[in-house]
Enzyme design. Structure first.
Site, PDB file in Angstrom:
ATOM      1  NE  ARG A   1      -2.284  -0.999   3.697  1.00  0.00           N
ATOM      2  CZ  ARG A   1      -1.794  -0.089   4.531  1.00  0.00           C
ATOM      3  NH1 ARG A   1      -1.910   1.211   4.241  1.00  0.00           N
ATOM      4  NH2 ARG A   1      -1.199  -0.439   5.642  1.00  0.00           N
TER       5      ARG A   1
ATOM      6  CE1 TYR B   1       1.997  -7.497  -3.378  1.00  0.00           C
ATOM      7  CE2 TYR B   1       1.045  -5.957  -1.813  1.00  0.00           C
ATOM      8  CZ  TYR B   1       1.705  -7.139  -2.076  1.00  0.00           C
ATOM      9  OH  TYR B   1       2.052  -7.964  -1.052  1.00  0.00           O
TER      10      TYR B   1
ATOM     11  CE  LYS C   1      -6.174  -3.315   5.762  1.00  0.00           C
ATOM     12  NZ  LYS C   1      -6.112  -4.740   5.705  1.00  0.00           N
TER      13      LYS C   1
ATOM     14  CG  HIS D   1      -7.446  -2.787  10.581  1.00  0.00           C
ATOM     15  ND1 HIS D   1      -6.175  -2.332  10.840  1.00  0.00           N
ATOM     16  CD2 HIS D   1      -7.301  -3.854   9.751  1.00  0.00           C
ATOM     17  CE1 HIS D   1      -5.290  -3.087  10.198  1.00  0.00           C
ATOM     18  NE2 HIS D   1      -5.951  -4.015   9.539  1.00  0.00           N
TER      19      HIS D   1
ATOM     20  CB  SER E   1       1.467  -3.922  10.900  1.00  0.00           C
ATOM     21  OG  SER E   1       2.289  -2.810  11.207  1.00  0.00           O
TER      22      SER E   1
ATOM     23  CB  CYS F   1       0.337  -6.445  17.271  1.00  0.00           C
ATOM     24  SG  CYS F   1       1.161  -4.874  17.566  1.00  0.00           S
TER      25      CYS F   1
ATOM     26  CG  ASP G   1      -7.472  -7.304   7.675  1.00  0.00           C
ATOM     27  OD1 ASP G   1      -6.727  -6.810   8.535  1.00  0.00           O
ATOM     28  OD2 ASP G   1      -7.592  -6.827   6.532  1.00  0.00           O
TER      29      ASP G   1
ATOM     30  NE  ARG H   1       0.311  -8.309   2.769  1.00  0.00           N
ATOM     31  CZ  ARG H   1      -0.383  -7.741   3.735  1.00  0.00           C
ATOM     32  NH1 ARG H   1      -1.411  -8.367   4.287  1.00  0.00           N
ATOM     33  NH2 ARG H   1      -0.054  -6.544   4.185  1.00  0.00           N
TER      34      ARG H   1
END
Length: 679
Positions: free
Chosen positions: A144, A292, A301, A321, A343, A345, A368, A462
């Site tokens: 992103r 991407y 998102k 989120h 991110s 975590c 997510d 990913r």
């Protein structure tokens, strides 16, 4: 990169006395109607209606005849609703694709799309697994791009609060005029020589009252194959849509044919002109230049958080989120939690955890995104609007997340991971699974060894895999009415100062805890090392509108009729001792923290009140079978640390939210400051 602010409102930090003196007048000015959610619950017609200025802003694009030169290779325009047909034709006339393909979502179609990409060299079949594929992107198109991700509104303040510093960290605004210019500089003729795919998709189970429908136009077959996994996609969605409303999504890789220059890795993209734009008043998403992930899979998102959070504000629900998990105790009692983590975590690991506690079971609804709305009985119901997992590969292993590893064994698209010579995948942290004699190829398509200077897989590589394949997928994960959320968890990676777990003192305090979320991350400049970054609600890059108004919306949930408000908790798995060693083992042992939350929701008196919230008492926290756990250090509250924490939160909210900070949040901050003084 920030746009200048011509008329900036500033606010001065105040003492508690100042606050109390002005509370009545300010409260009267900002007092929200207590039935606002009820009045908005049936406001979808108004919420979806464009303003007159929206309709007239781009007349050349909107006022078109329904005639196009592109060849229909699949589907029938005349079988579509007038609004869907007009949307396709309008953009086909601008983008000028060679052909148009209306996706039906069938397995046969998916097979042909994957074979087409294989033929073009965009993907490679992975021989070791069933129907798994590897895509390697242009190295300039790997993640992103926040600096190119914008929201278009008439006024800047509709998108972001006016920061005192002049630079907002809570989103990027673009004016309508600047967007018009950007659109006209990019999209005319951008799909020449390519096929425009029309993807009808549902975010959430088709037909669920909590679901929303989108139509994405794209010239990328990679997007088609990925959206097949990540959403419910195809002709069934069109049947359900009928003449209804939908979010309009336009995407192009920005590489018309014939090519002006050769592709890297056969991956079409246009990084110099990448732009990801959201126009919430028109319910439109426009993306250019990137093939991407979150830049091109517009249901993710862009729709599920940025546009959906704006729709949710108007219709009285939340788009967050957050993972969703169900946990069942040995007595077969089950509760559902939603949890927000920045991110790095362990969000996906928690969603798919194998609990260490005997007799306890965890099942995954989503890893997510959560859409949550109160039902008529006052239960906060949540759905996972996605149909798949788009997970970060590095760090995923049989040790850290065995359920994810089992999920990705078939029907998965891997992007920018390494490859083993026998047709398998490899990334940092996957474990020692390379057989003797096998060789590795990196994401840059180069031979790779453990001695290589660069990682084998890109750090943001990913896997895109169907959620239905997860061995612990919850039986109700596609329930149209959603699952009832009884606990909300916020968390971050905090090496110092923050306890393993605490419970908010009230709903308002819980909203403050979400607003004050911070987490350790690696700074862009290497010499800065690890820094603690603000990431409120783990939504910092994903807010669809002004964060101050977002906080107001969360606060308003308390006033929904008969609302059964979830308890709110904060966790920190990552506290370290003076030697830098983790104080808590994490992973499956985190089920012990969930067990304590479970008991608190059931009303058990197994906590003591502290300055930051309720924490477990030493005798009421289940450590059976664990040794060397220092409860005193895990839950110690340092006055010096928390004084600095409060000061930093105050600076951040004062600068970034400024005049839009709700008075309830300011009050919570002042009360926390008072409690810390008494430590």
């Amino acid at each position: 990169d920030a746009l200048p602010i011509s008329k900036r409102e500033e606010r001065t930090p105040r003492t508690k006395e100042d606050f109390e003196n002005s509370r009545k007048t300010r409260g009267a000015e900002k007092k929200r109607p207590r039935n606002r959610l009820v009045s908005r619950s049936n406001s979808s017609e108004r919420a979806w209606s464009p303003r007159p200025s929206d309709v007239t802003r781009m007349p050349a694009l909107l006022q078109t005849e329904l005639k196009i030169a592109s060849k229909m290779v699949q589907g029938d325009l005349n079988a579509l609703s007038p609004e869907v047909r007009e949307f396709i034709v309008r953009h086909a006339k601008v983008c000028q694709p060679e052909s148009i393909h209306v996706c039906d979502g069938s397995e046969e179609e998916n097979r042909k799309v994957l074979e087409l990409m294989e033929e073009r060299g965009m993907v490679k079949r992975l021989a070791k697994y069933e129907n798994c594929w590897l895509a390697l992107t242009d190295p300039r198109d790997v993640a992103r791009i926040e600096s190119r991700t914008v929201i278009i509104t008439q006024e800047q303040r509709d998108t972001v609060p006016l920061a005192k510093s002049g630079v907002s960290q809570l989103g990027r605004w673009m004016s309508e005029d600047d967007f018009d210019k950007a659109f006209k500089a990019r999209f005319p003729g951008c799909m020449k020589g390519r096929t425009m795919y029309v993807i009808p998709f549902s975010m959430g189970p088709i037909g669920s009252p909590l679901s929303k429908i989108g139509i994405q136009l794209t010239d990328s077959p990679y997007v088609v194959a990925s959206m097949k996994i990540m959403t419910r996609m195809g002709k069934e969605v069109l049947r359900h849509l009928g003449d209804g409303e939908f979010v309009k999504c336009l995407h192009s890789v920005g590489c018309p044919l014939p090519l002006q220059k050769p592709l890297v890795n056969n991956w079409p993209c246009n990084p110099d002109l990448t732009l990801i734009a959201h126009i919430p008043d028109r319910r439109e998403i426009v993306s250019f230049g990137s093939g991407y992930g979150g830049n091109s899979l517009l249901g993710k998102k862009c729709f599920a958080l940025r546009i959906a959070s704006r729709i949710g504000k108007e219709e009285g629900w939340l788009a967050e989120h957050m993972l969703i998990l169900g946990i069942t105790n040995p007595e077969a009692e089950k509760k559902y939690f939603a949890a927000a983590f920045p991110s790095a975590c362990g969000k996906t690991n928690l969603a798919m955890m194998n609990p260490s506690l005997p007799g306890w079971k965890i099942e995954c609804v989503g890893d997510d995104i959560a859409w949550m709305k109160f039902d008529e009985q006052g239960n906060l119901r949540a759905i996972n609007p996605e149909n798949g997992f788009f997970g970060v590969a590095p760090g995923t292993s049989v040790k850290t997340n065995p359920n994810a590893m089992e999920t990705i064994e078939s029907n998965t698209i891997f992007t920018n991971v390494g490859e083993t010579s026998d047709g398998g995948v490899y990334w940092e942290g996957i474990g020692d699974i390379v057989e003797h004699g096998e060789t590795l190829t990196s994401w840059k398509n180069k031979e790779w060894t453990l001695e290589s200077d660069e990682p084998c897989a890109h750090p943001n590589s990913r896997f895109c895999t169907p959620a239905s394949q997860c061995p612990i997928i919850d039986p109700a994960w596609e329930s149209p009415e959603g699952v009832p959320i009884e606990g909300i968890i916020f968390g971050g990676r905090r090496p110092k100062g923050v306890p393993l777990v605490y419970e908010a003192l009230s709903w308002q305090h819980g909203v403050f805890v979400g607003a004050a979320m911070r987490s350790e991350s690696t700074a862009a400049a290497e010499h800065k090392g690890k820094v603690i970054m603000h990431d409120p609600f783990a939504m910092r890059p994903f807010f669809g509108y002004n964060f101050g108004r977002y906080l107001d919306h969360w606060l308003s949930m308390e006033h929904f009729p008969s609302a059964k408000l979830p308890k709110i908790f904060h966790v920190n798995w990552f506290r370290k001792d003076e030697q830098g060693k983790f104080l808590w083992p994490g992973y499956g042992e985190n089920s012990r923290v969930l067990e304590w939350m479970f008991r608190r929701i059931n009303g058990e008196e197994c906590a003591k009140r502290t300055a930051v919230g309720y924490v477990p008492t030493a005798t009421d926290f289940n450590l059976k079978g664990l040794s060397d756990i220092n409860m005193d250090e895990l839950f110690h509250l340092s006055k010096e640390f928390w004084e600095e924490e409060v000061a930093d939160i105050k600076r951040y909210l004062d600068d970034q939210v400024n005049a839009d900070l709700p008075y309830e949040i300011e009050r919570e901050l002042l009360e926390l400051e008072d409690r810390i003084k008494q430590l």
